[in-house]
Write a protein that holds these residues in place. Structure first.
Motif, PDB file in Angstrom:
ATOM      1  N   LEU A  39     -24.099  -0.690  -2.631  1.00 18.01           N
ATOM      2  CA  LEU A  39     -25.067  -1.699  -2.199  1.00 18.01           C
ATOM      3  C   LEU A  39     -26.120  -1.133  -1.238  1.00 18.01           C
ATOM      4  CD1 LEU A  39     -22.651  -4.737  -1.755  1.00 18.01           C
ATOM      5  CD2 LEU A  39     -24.276  -4.339  -3.619  1.00 18.01           C
ATOM      6  N   ASP A  40     -25.806  -0.002  -0.626  1.00 21.21           N
ATOM      7  CA  ASP A  40     -26.771   0.658   0.266  1.00 21.21           C
ATOM      8  C   ASP A  40     -27.631   1.681  -0.473  1.00 21.21           C
ATOM      9  OD1 ASP A  40     -25.843  -0.760   2.417  1.00 21.21           O
ATOM     10  OD2 ASP A  40     -24.647   0.878   3.260  1.00 21.21           O
ATOM     11  N   THR A  41     -27.189   2.073  -1.682  1.00 22.00           N
ATOM     12  CA  THR A  41     -27.835   3.181  -2.387  1.00 22.00           C
ATOM     13  C   THR A  41     -28.426   2.781  -3.737  1.00 22.00           C
ATOM     14  OG1 THR A  41     -26.169   4.629  -1.385  1.00 22.00           O
ATOM     15  CG2 THR A  41     -27.512   5.578  -3.146  1.00 22.00           C
ATOM     16  N   ILE A  42     -27.757   1.938  -4.475  1.00 16.99           N
ATOM     17  CA  ILE A  42     -28.182   1.572  -5.835  1.00 16.99           C
ATOM     18  C   ILE A  42     -28.795   0.168  -5.854  1.00 16.99           C
ATOM     19  CG2 ILE A  42     -27.529   1.460  -8.271  1.00 16.99           C
ATOM     20  CD1 ILE A  42     -27.118   4.234  -7.058  1.00 16.99           C
ATOM     21  N   CYS A  43     -27.980  -0.842  -5.770  1.00 15.03           N
ATOM     22  CA  CYS A  43     -28.486  -2.239  -5.755  1.00 15.03           C
ATOM     23  C   CYS A  43     -28.788  -2.652  -4.316  1.00 15.03           C
ATOM     24  CB  CYS A  43     -27.468  -3.190  -6.386  1.00 15.03           C
ATOM     25  SG  CYS A  43     -27.295  -2.995  -8.166  1.00 15.03           S
ATOM     26  N   LEU A  64     -33.714  -0.481 -12.920  1.00 11.58           N
ATOM     27  CA  LEU A  64     -32.710   0.220 -12.123  1.00 11.58           C
ATOM     28  C   LEU A  64     -31.766   1.039 -13.007  1.00 11.58           C
ATOM     29  CD1 LEU A  64     -32.403   0.326  -9.066  1.00 11.58           C
ATOM     30  CD2 LEU A  64     -30.550  -1.344  -9.237  1.00 11.58           C
ATOM     31  N   VAL A  65     -31.471   0.516 -14.180  1.00 11.95           N
ATOM     32  CA  VAL A  65     -30.626   1.258 -15.140  1.00 11.95           C
ATOM     33  C   VAL A  65     -31.330   2.544 -15.560  1.00 11.95           C
ATOM     34  CG1 VAL A  65     -29.729   1.236 -17.490  1.00 11.95           C
ATOM     35  CG2 VAL A  65     -29.315  -0.728 -15.984  1.00 11.95           C
ATOM     36  N   ALA A  66     -32.635   2.468 -15.745  1.00 14.72           N
ATOM     37  CA  ALA A  66     -33.407   3.662 -16.118  1.00 14.72           C
ATOM     38  C   ALA A  66     -33.365   4.706 -15.011  1.00 14.72           C
ATOM     39  CB  ALA A  66     -34.852   3.273 -16.421  1.00 14.72           C
ATOM     40  N   LYS A  67     -33.291   4.234 -13.784  1.00  8.81           N
ATOM     41  CA  LYS A  67     -33.269   5.134 -12.629  1.00  8.81           C
ATOM     42  C   LYS A  67     -31.874   5.706 -12.381  1.00  8.81           C
ATOM     43  CE  LYS A  67     -34.906   5.156  -7.809  1.00  8.81           C
ATOM     44  NZ  LYS A  67     -35.446   4.309  -6.719  1.00  8.81           N
ATOM     45  N   PHE A  68     -30.843   4.874 -12.606  1.00  4.32           N
ATOM     46  CA  PHE A  68     -29.451   5.290 -12.371  1.00  4.32           C
ATOM     47  C   PHE A  68     -28.600   4.954 -13.592  1.00  4.32           C
ATOM     48  CE2 PHE A  68     -31.116   3.967  -8.143  1.00  4.32           C
ATOM     49  CZ  PHE A  68     -30.999   5.172  -7.453  1.00  4.32           C
ATOM     50  N   PRO A  69     -28.855   5.635 -14.719  1.00 11.58           N
ATOM     51  CA  PRO A  69     -28.147   5.276 -15.966  1.00 11.58           C
ATOM     52  C   PRO A  69     -26.627   5.400 -15.878  1.00 11.58           C
ATOM     53  CG  PRO A  69     -29.333   7.365 -16.209  1.00 11.58           C
ATOM     54  CD  PRO A  69     -29.795   6.746 -14.929  1.00 11.58           C
ATOM     55  N   GLU A  70     -26.143   6.284 -15.015  1.00 15.36           N
ATOM     56  CA  GLU A  70     -24.701   6.483 -14.894  1.00 15.36           C
ATOM     57  C   GLU A  70     -24.001   5.274 -14.261  1.00 15.36           C
ATOM     58  OE1 GLU A  70     -26.492   8.671 -11.264  1.00 15.36           O
ATOM     59  OE2 GLU A  70     -27.118   7.947 -13.243  1.00 15.36           O
ATOM     60  N   TYR A  71     -24.786   4.388 -13.641  1.00 17.18           N
ATOM     61  CA  TYR A  71     -24.209   3.185 -13.011  1.00 17.18           C
ATOM     62  C   TYR A  71     -24.593   1.908 -13.762  1.00 17.18           C
ATOM     63  CZ  TYR A  71     -23.044   6.251  -9.134  1.00 17.18           C
ATOM     64  OH  TYR A  71     -22.519   7.267  -8.372  1.00 17.18           O
TER      65      TYR A  71
END
Length: 205
Positions: A39-43, A64-71
């Protein structure tokens, strides 16, 4: 002594318990450290607040998925499982709201940072949202606290004079913005403290 004629309530964190941790602690099997990191780094809160200002939830999720596809699976939980972030009403503050309405001497409205896509879920769940003279929802207005525009919208829509109004919010940043426009403010901590804070404005329950 200040004469208050209008009381403006924030909703999330004041009258409604909303917390993404309710979803992500479960998703991360109770791991508080991992939940906090996510919550501090991704969402992050800035990302969510962009949706409060009217950005579409689906587009924000895909960005956000495009930026952090692994999550991806976890990112899609944020709005996909959003309803479970609602923990319930903050009953002490709802009681205060009810008491203020019973006095029948104040105009009582709400000003909330909330996505227009998710706010209807809260409206169905919380009966007290019908008690206000009106509610300004940031997602509907395409702007949000602490920006001046949303305070101006609130003042104009309900014919409120800033010098006789009092704004209650759990975010100090939003209170400071209101004060810069001449609106009195209370930084909300908990219902018990709020009762004493109201007394400083000659509002006794």
């Amino acid at each position: 002594m200040t004469l208050i004629k209008t009381i403006i309530f924030d909703l999330g964190g004041v009258l409604i318990d909303w917390n993404p941790e309710y979803v992500f602690l479960k998703a991360f099997h109770g791991d508080k450290e991992k939940t906090k990191w996510f919550l501090d780094t991704i969402c992050i809160s800035d990302w969510n607040e962009n949706q409060d200002a009217g950005y579409p939830l689906e587009q924000a999720t895909n960005d956000l998925v495009a930026k952090f596809p692994e999550y991806e699976n976890y990112i899609r939980l944020f709005y996909g499982n959003w309803e479970n972030m609602l923990g319930g009403e903050i009953s002490g503050t709802v009681t205060i709201l009810k008491q203020l309405l019973a006095i029948k001497k104040y105009k009582i409205v709400a000003l909330t940072n909330w996505s227009s896509e998710t706010f209807p879920i809260a409206q169905k769940r919380f009966e007290f949202l019908n008690w206000f003279e009106g509610i300004v929802v940031s997602g509907d207005e395409k702007t949000r606290k602490p920006f001046k525009a949303i305070y101006d919208i609130t003042l104009e829509r309900f014919n409120i004079y800033p010098e006789t109004s009092l704004f209650i919010d759990d975010n100090l940043r939003n209170i400071e913005a209101a004060k810069s426009l001449g609106i009195h403010g209370i930084h909300f901590k908990d219902p018990e403290t709020l009762i004493n804070q109201l007394k400083t404005f000659n509002i006794a329950l």
